[in-house]
Design a protein around this motif. Structure first.
Motif, PDB file in Angstrom:
ATOM      1  N   ILE A 442      20.523  35.742 -34.929  1.00  0.00           N
ATOM      2  CA  ILE A 442      19.632  34.587 -34.888  1.00  0.00           C
ATOM      3  C   ILE A 442      18.702  34.665 -36.081  1.00  0.00           C
ATOM      4  O   ILE A 442      18.049  35.690 -36.309  1.00  0.00           O
ATOM      5  CB  ILE A 442      18.815  34.556 -33.580  1.00  0.00           C
ATOM      6  N   GLN A 457      18.592  29.286 -36.150  1.00  0.00           N
ATOM      7  CA  GLN A 457      20.031  29.130 -36.355  1.00  0.00           C
ATOM      8  C   GLN A 457      20.751  30.378 -35.859  1.00  0.00           C
ATOM      9  O   GLN A 457      20.292  31.497 -36.076  1.00  0.00           O
ATOM     10  CB  GLN A 457      20.346  28.905 -37.831  1.00  0.00           C
ATOM     11  N   ALA A 458      21.874  30.162 -35.192  1.00  0.00           N
ATOM     12  CA  ALA A 458      22.724  31.261 -34.726  1.00  0.00           C
ATOM     13  C   ALA A 458      24.009  31.264 -35.540  1.00  0.00           C
ATOM     14  O   ALA A 458      24.663  30.230 -35.679  1.00  0.00           O
ATOM     15  CB  ALA A 458      23.041  31.116 -33.243  1.00  0.00           C
ATOM     16  N   PHE A 618      27.410  27.645 -28.635  1.00  0.00           N
ATOM     17  CA  PHE A 618      26.161  28.376 -28.491  1.00  0.00           C
ATOM     18  C   PHE A 618      25.316  27.717 -27.408  1.00  0.00           C
ATOM     19  O   PHE A 618      25.311  26.493 -27.268  1.00  0.00           O
ATOM     20  CB  PHE A 618      25.376  28.379 -29.810  1.00  0.00           C
ATOM     21  N   ARG A 619      24.586  28.549 -26.686  1.00  0.00           N
ATOM     22  CA  ARG A 619      23.611  28.046 -25.715  1.00  0.00           C
ATOM     23  C   ARG A 619      22.343  28.884 -25.832  1.00  0.00           C
ATOM     24  O   ARG A 619      22.416  30.109 -25.930  1.00  0.00           O
ATOM     25  CB  ARG A 619      24.159  28.090 -24.287  1.00  0.00           C
ATOM     26  N   TRP A 620      21.210  28.181 -25.794  1.00  0.00           N
ATOM     27  CA  TRP A 620      19.928  28.811 -26.059  1.00  0.00           C
ATOM     28  C   TRP A 620      19.086  28.895 -24.785  1.00  0.00           C
ATOM     29  O   TRP A 620      19.091  27.979 -23.954  1.00  0.00           O
ATOM     30  CB  TRP A 620      19.149  28.015 -27.110  1.00  0.00           C
ATOM     31  N   SER A 637      24.592  25.288 -32.732  1.00  0.00           N
ATOM     32  CA  SER A 637      24.358  26.494 -33.517  1.00  0.00           C
ATOM     33  C   SER A 637      22.981  26.498 -34.155  1.00  0.00           C
ATOM     34  O   SER A 637      22.485  27.541 -34.585  1.00  0.00           O
ATOM     35  CB  SER A 637      25.436  26.626 -34.600  1.00  0.00           C
ATOM     36  N   THR A 639      18.918  25.021 -33.515  1.00  0.00           N
ATOM     37  CA  THR A 639      18.059  24.517 -32.452  1.00  0.00           C
ATOM     38  C   THR A 639      16.628  24.421 -32.946  1.00  0.00           C
ATOM     39  O   THR A 639      16.284  24.941 -34.016  1.00  0.00           O
ATOM     40  CB  THR A 639      18.141  25.432 -31.213  1.00  0.00           C
ATOM     41  N   ALA A 653      20.219  33.690 -27.488  1.00  0.00           N
ATOM     42  CA  ALA A 653      21.393  32.855 -27.773  1.00  0.00           C
ATOM     43  C   ALA A 653      22.624  33.506 -27.160  1.00  0.00           C
ATOM     44  O   ALA A 653      22.875  34.698 -27.366  1.00  0.00           O
ATOM     45  CB  ALA A 653      21.588  32.678 -29.275  1.00  0.00           C
ATOM     46  N   SER A 655      26.738  33.092 -27.100  1.00  0.00           N
ATOM     47  CA  SER A 655      27.802  32.460 -27.862  1.00  0.00           C
ATOM     48  C   SER A 655      29.145  32.947 -27.358  1.00  0.00           C
ATOM     49  O   SER A 655      29.266  34.046 -26.810  1.00  0.00           O
ATOM     50  CB  SER A 655      27.658  32.795 -29.355  1.00  0.00           C
TER      51      SER A 655
END
Length: 750
Positions: A442, A457-458, A618-620, A637, A639, A653, A655
């Motif tokens: 991240i 950003q991931a 991706f999920r945050w 990707s 957020t 994050a 993924s």
């Protein structure tokens, strides 16, 4: 269930009746069994009184009629027959001698029937009378066996099958599935001449409903095994349920004062992390924790073992689970006799990004070729003397079972000891973690002010941290290798700035140009007006999209609409699909060069045209620490974080990278590469999966629909269009209990 008949076959009605005679009738009837010799000869070597010769069945019959020709001396032939479903012990009369005393005689039958038929001689007029009176019971028993058999799917026929189907709400089909090649549609039509589905096909469909089933992996596998016995060469659909793991990364952001973050990391180091290096400062940290003395001693022992196999700097700290996994790896190395200490280059580091902030991973110097070869040869040595470390020996046995391929990174060693992530940071550094992080990092601010928007950003880096998504780079690399193996001209990979510049040169191309037909033949969409498409492309994350330029010769052939070029491009598309690239969009620039934009997510106009879903995502999540609060966009990707109050926030994050395994809460149905299903078999498969559909679990049949359904009966699979792939008849219908269907007479009378 096997029945043990203590007093002989129940169908031997006359024998049982003779044995029940009492009083003056006892002993007046004589029944003598006469088995046939191996050559089929039956010999009665005594003088008989009013004899009746009967043939007796030695085994139960199913749907077979058994005919027996008996030759009596001197040359009389008698033909008798056992009807289907006759029972062992049942008999039929062969010959009643017309005189009182019969001299010894012989008979013969075919030698092949010796094990199936024997004979008996019944003597006396009373015996003949009783046999005739009881013989109807043999026929009734045979009829009852037939009725019982017709209640089972293995033997039911005609109306019996229809009644069984009515019990479970599955009707016999009077239509059939048809594929229309011109339109690509699949539909059901009435069978010619009023024909209906055969008994065999109907019974096979009923199998899945005439049994108790739970939606377990074993039940699904067993059902598919029995329902598809008509596939050639023993092929069966199989169930794949091995999940891709989620990757996790954590990034700390201080809201307001930077001290929120610094104080948290200081307490983490003071109270939680393992500090392996020897020295008074590290000893005082561990001995100052409020832990039982035995626990402090166990940690000191762990630190001592880590120092035997790893070289830590004084300031290095690692999470306890990571320390335990590294300890197992060190114990395995020492048990193998490999005593070189691995060089740890980086551990917990507050300023080195999400990988290292919490001590969840370490950087290790890449094993040399000699070291990797030495460790592998030691673990494969069958003559090695086992060590006294039972834990290490158990791990070595498990690693050998899973396999030890040639690997310069020794991934099999680290994974076998509990280190789930083995990621090459660069040519000289290997990142290890006990968490499934892969190449996920991240990027974002270390501190922020309340109410401000912060961009994060991931990236799921490929090995070497090149910036490109891992699955996209792996897919392109593998496809390029396959492309070269086919002797095809190589493509050129464009950098992101160059690709964006080339996108802007794509002109409007009317639909009449041959390029559109060529791209359609290759299974790709074609762009007429590029402006909105290019604008949408530029909004996608650069790391999830790559652009390749096709060879000049192939581009020229496609622009000219040549079928050979379309076929060549179709082959390339198949390779990209096989290596889990999710989408491909062709663009033709002003110089008539074909650019292929590929991605692991959906693309404008193309969508997900190479796969059933995106290959990565991706999920945050936001975890408040120390009273902080905030909001974050949940997916993508990239957020936006909006802190709301001061304190410390942990941005998490999750993924996934689809590597060919299944997603959590999903199982996939597969077939071997060359296996194909007919439309009827595809329909049967979909109904079977509906029958054992577990609640909350997705059943993935994309590969079956794409690569294994033969629509036109030529033995080659054709992909089902999305609208057609869900076109199949449902076997089981809801039964409407208590609903009266009026007759035609009742309808006509109002």
């Amino acid at each position: 269930m096997v029945r043990v008949l203590f007093d002989g076959p129940e169908a031997a009605v006359e024998r049982n009746l003779f044995e029940q005679l009492e009083g003056p009738y006892a002993g007046t009837v004589r029944r003598t069994a006469v088995p046939a010799a191996s050559d089929g000869t039956v010999t009665v070597d005594w003088t008989t009184r009013h004899p009746l010769l009967v043939a007796v069945l030695r085994e139960d019959l199913a749907e077979e009629t058994l005919g027996v020709t008996v030759t009596l001396d001197p040359g009389t032939e008698v033909e008798v027959e056992f009807a289907p479903w006759s029972e062992a012990g049942a008999s039929v009369p062969v010959y009643a001698f017309p005189f009182r005393d019969a001299p010894p005689f012989t008979a013969s039958i075919d030698a092949d029937l010796v094990d199936r038929v024997e004979f008996a001689v019944i003597e006396g007029n009373l015996g003949r009378l009783l046999y005739l009176a009881a013989h109807e019971k043999v026929r009734l028993r045979r009829a009852l066996r037939e009725v019982h058999a017709y209640r089972t799917l293995a033997h039911a026929r005609r109306d019996a099958l229809d009644r069984a189907g009515a019990d479970v709400g599955v009707a016999r089909f009077d239509d059939e599935m048809v594929y229309e090649a011109g339109s690509g549609n699949v539909y059901a039509r009435r069978r010619a001449g009023g024909a209906v589905e055969s008994d065999a096909d109907y019974a096979r469909r009923l199998r899945m409903y005439r049994r108790f089933l739970l939606p377990t992996p074993g039940a699904i596998t067993d059902l598919l095994e029995h329902l598809f016995d008509d596939l050639p060469d023993g092929v069966r659909p199989t169930v794949q349920e091995a999940d891709d793991r989620f990757a996790v990364a954590v990034h700390l952001t201080a809201v307001g004062a930077v001290s929120h973050r610094d104080n948290f990391l200081a307490s983490l180091r003071r109270d939680r992390l393992i500090l392996p290096a020897a020295g008074a400062a590290n000893d005082s940290v561990h001995h100052g924790r409020r832990l039982p003395q035995r626990r402090i001693q166990a940690i000191d022992d762990l630190r001592g073992r880590l120092r035997q196999s790893f070289s830590f700097a004084a300031g290095h700290g690692i999470a306890p689970p990571l320390a335990q996994a590294l300890d197992r790896a060190g114990r395995v190395c020492r048990a193998l006799g490999f005593l070189t200490a691995w060089n740890v280059q980086r551990a917990q580091d507050a300023s080195a990004g999400s990988r290292y902030q919490l001590g969840l991973g370490i950087d290790l110097a890449m094993p040399t070729t000699a070291q990797a070869t030495d460790v592998r040869s030691r673990i494969l040595d069958d003559n090695r003397t086992p060590s006294n470390d039972a834990t290490a020996e158990a791990l070595i046995a498990a690693i050998r079972t899973r396999g030890t391929p040639v690997d310069p990174e020794l991934t099999w060693l680290w994974r076998g000891c509990g280190l789930q992530t083995t990621h090459r940071v660069n040519s000289g550094t290997l990142y290890l973690s006990h968490l499934p992080t892969g190449g996920l990092v991240i990027s974002g601010p270390a501190n922020a002010n309340p109410g401000t928007q912060q961009q994060l950003q991931a990236n799921f880096h490929a090995p070497g941290d090149p910036g490109t998504n891992a699955i996209l780079l792996a897919g392109l690399t593998a496809a390029a290798s396959d492309w070269a193996d086919e002797g095809e001209p190589p493509w050129t990979s464009l950098s992101d700035p160059v690709a964006r510049t080339r996108w802007d040169t794509v002109p409007v191309r009317p639909t009449s140009q041959p390029i559109h037909q060529a791209l359609g033949a290759a299974g790709l969409p074609s762009v007429v007006d590029p402006a909105p498409v290019v604008a949408s492309l530029k909004r996608l994350p650069d790391e999830l999209v790559e652009t390749i330029e096709l060879d000049a010769g192939l581009s020229a052939g496609l622009v000219a609409g040549q079928p050979a070029a379309a076929e060549q491009l179709g082959k390339l598309v198949g390779m990209l699909r096989a290596h889990r690239v999710a989408a491909a969009l062709p663009l033709v620039d002003g110089g008539n060069r074909v650019l292929l934009v590929v991605s692991v997510i959906g693309l404008p106009l193309a969508g997900l045209n190479l796969a059933d879903r995106r290959a990565t995502g991706f999920r945050w999540y936001l975890v408040p620490l120390g009273g902080a609060a905030g909001e974050i966009k949940a997916v993508g990707s990239r957020t936006t974080l909006v802190p709301r109050s001061q304190g410390l926030l942990a941005v998490v994050a999750l993924s996934y990278v689809r590597t060919g395994l299944t997603d959590p809460y999903e199982f996939r149905v597969e077939l071997p590469d060359e296996a194909v299903l007919t439309l009827d078999q595809y329909e049967r498969l979909m109904n079977a999966l509906t029958r054992v559909y577990p609640i909350g679990v997705e059943v993935n049949t994309y590969g079956i629909r794409r690569n294994h359904v033969d629509l036109d009966g030529d033995g080659t699979a054709e992909p089902l269009r999305p609208a057609v792939s869900r076109t199949y008849r449902t076997y089981q219908r809801r039964q409407r209990h208590g609903v009266h269907d009026p007759s035609p007479e009742e309808q006509s009378n109002g």
